[in-house]
Motif scaffolding. Structure first.
Motif, PDB file in Angstrom:
ATOM      1  N   ALA A   1       0.806  -1.229   0.000  1.00 20.66           N
ATOM      2  CA  ALA A   1       0.000   0.000   0.000  1.00 20.66           C
ATOM      3  C   ALA A   1       0.839   1.279   0.000  1.00 20.66           C
ATOM      4  O   ALA A   1       0.514   2.225  -0.731  1.00 20.66           O
ATOM      5  CB  ALA A   1      -0.985  -0.010   1.169  1.00 20.66           C
ATOM      6  N   PRO A   2       1.927   1.377   0.786  1.00 24.15           N
ATOM      7  CA  PRO A   2       2.719   2.615   0.749  1.00 24.15           C
ATOM      8  C   PRO A   2       3.352   2.886  -0.619  1.00 24.15           C
ATOM      9  O   PRO A   2       3.527   4.037  -1.001  1.00 24.15           O
ATOM     10  CB  PRO A   2       3.807   2.392   1.807  1.00 24.15           C
TER      11      PRO A   2
ATOM     12  N   ILE B   1      11.377   3.091   0.791  1.00 22.45           N
ATOM     13  CA  ILE B   1      10.191   2.694   1.532  1.00 22.45           C
ATOM     14  C   ILE B   1      10.478   1.374   2.240  1.00 22.45           C
ATOM     15  O   ILE B   1      10.885   0.405   1.622  1.00 22.45           O
ATOM     16  CB  ILE B   1       8.967   2.516   0.604  1.00 22.45           C
ATOM     17  N   ASN B   2      10.258   1.342   3.533  1.00 22.26           N
ATOM     18  CA  ASN B   2      10.393   0.122   4.306  1.00 22.26           C
ATOM     19  C   ASN B   2       9.023  -0.535   4.373  1.00 22.26           C
ATOM     20  O   ASN B   2       8.144  -0.071   5.088  1.00 22.26           O
ATOM     21  CB  ASN B   2      10.910   0.427   5.715  1.00 22.26           C
TER      22      ASN B   2
ATOM     23  N   SER C   1       5.962  -1.996  11.122  1.00 16.98           N
ATOM     24  CA  SER C   1       4.567  -1.966  11.552  1.00 16.98           C
ATOM     25  C   SER C   1       3.874  -0.858  10.771  1.00 16.98           C
ATOM     26  O   SER C   1       4.531  -0.006  10.179  1.00 16.98           O
ATOM     27  CB  SER C   1       4.468  -1.700  13.051  1.00 16.98           C
ATOM     28  N   PHE C   2       2.544  -0.835  10.785  1.00 17.42           N
ATOM     29  CA  PHE C   2       1.879   0.137   9.927  1.00 17.42           C
ATOM     30  C   PHE C   2       2.215   1.560  10.310  1.00 17.42           C
ATOM     31  O   PHE C   2       2.285   2.428   9.469  1.00 17.42           O
ATOM     32  CB  PHE C   2       0.368  -0.105   9.843  1.00 17.42           C
ATOM     33  N   ASN C   3       2.450   1.857  11.585  1.00 14.49           N
ATOM     34  CA  ASN C   3       2.850   3.204  11.960  1.00 14.49           C
ATOM     35  C   ASN C   3       4.244   3.511  11.433  1.00 14.49           C
ATOM     36  O   ASN C   3       4.528   4.618  11.017  1.00 14.49           O
ATOM     37  CB  ASN C   3       2.827   3.389  13.476  1.00 14.49           C
ATOM     38  N   GLU C   4       5.131   2.513  11.452  1.00 14.22           N
ATOM     39  CA  GLU C   4       6.477   2.714  10.925  1.00 14.22           C
ATOM     40  C   GLU C   4       6.461   2.892   9.414  1.00 14.22           C
ATOM     41  O   GLU C   4       7.195   3.678   8.871  1.00 14.22           O
ATOM     42  CB  GLU C   4       7.363   1.527  11.295  1.00 14.22           C
ATOM     43  N   VAL C   5       5.585   2.145   8.720  1.00 16.35           N
ATOM     44  CA  VAL C   5       5.527   2.255   7.272  1.00 16.35           C
ATOM     45  C   VAL C   5       5.173   3.673   6.870  1.00 16.35           C
ATOM     46  O   VAL C   5       5.754   4.242   5.963  1.00 16.35           O
ATOM     47  CB  VAL C   5       4.507   1.254   6.675  1.00 16.35           C
TER      48      VAL C   5
END
Length: 181
Positions: free
Chosen positions: A79-80, A165-166, A170-174
């Motif tokens: 998604a990112p 992009i990592n 976790s979704f907050n980290e992404v």
């Protein structure tokens, strides 16, 4: 009266708190958490797409179709990348993130039908140039660089510089890992 009512009210409140579980969104599972673009990419504006494939082809614009599922770990991690494509290319392309649920089990009706390009795996990225020719068709965790290069070929525009992009955090980290090098 208050002395007998207060313990009962407190017991009810405690019971309700024990029954209610906190909401959880987990990047690396195949559970449905909601709109993956809003949750994992911080960009709910991607879905539904602003245009249809039919309109994009009729207007002779570059289409970037991304097939996904909201309940897929690989789609969540991808998604990112899709959100970053929107940031990089803006109105220069028509970005069409499409869930595959309505495509399953039906026959394609022609070149303007997104089912014509889906091959059964997610995520899948298809880039179609303004002449209606497929210039890129890859499945899985496709690199932002390869998609960016394909869009550049399709549009004839220079490719923008890419961030890193990592996709494993976790979704907050992404959401915070989309950085420039």
């Amino acid at each position: 009266l208050m002395g007998r009512l207060l313990p009962r009210v407190l017991c009810c409140v405690v019971a309700l708190l024990l029954l209610v579980s906190p909401a959880q969104a987990i990047l690396n599972d195949d559970n449905y958490d909601g709109n993956i673009y809003a949750l994992y990419a911080g960009n709910g504006s991607l879905v539904p797409p602003a245009n249809t494939l039919e309109d994009t082809l009729a207007d002779q614009r570059t289409a970037v179709i991304v097939y996904y599922l909201d309940d897929s770990a690989v789609s969540k991690r991808f998604a990112p990348v899709v959100s970053e494509l929107q940031r990089l290319w803006g109105r220069g392309i028509d970005l069409l993130p499409l869930t595959i649920d309505p495509l399953q089990g039906r026959q394609p009706t022609g070149a303007a039908d997104p089912a014509s390009y889906w091959r059964g795996q997610i995520p899948q990225v298809v880039v179609i140039d303004p002449n209606g020719e497929v210039v890129f068709d890859k499945e899985g965790q496709v690199s932002l660089g390869s998609i960016n290069d394909a869009i550049s070929r399709a549009t004839g525009l220079p490719a923008p510089e890419l961030p890193a992009i990592n996709q494993e955090g976790s979704f907050n980290e992404v959401n915070i890992e989309v950085t420039t090098r």
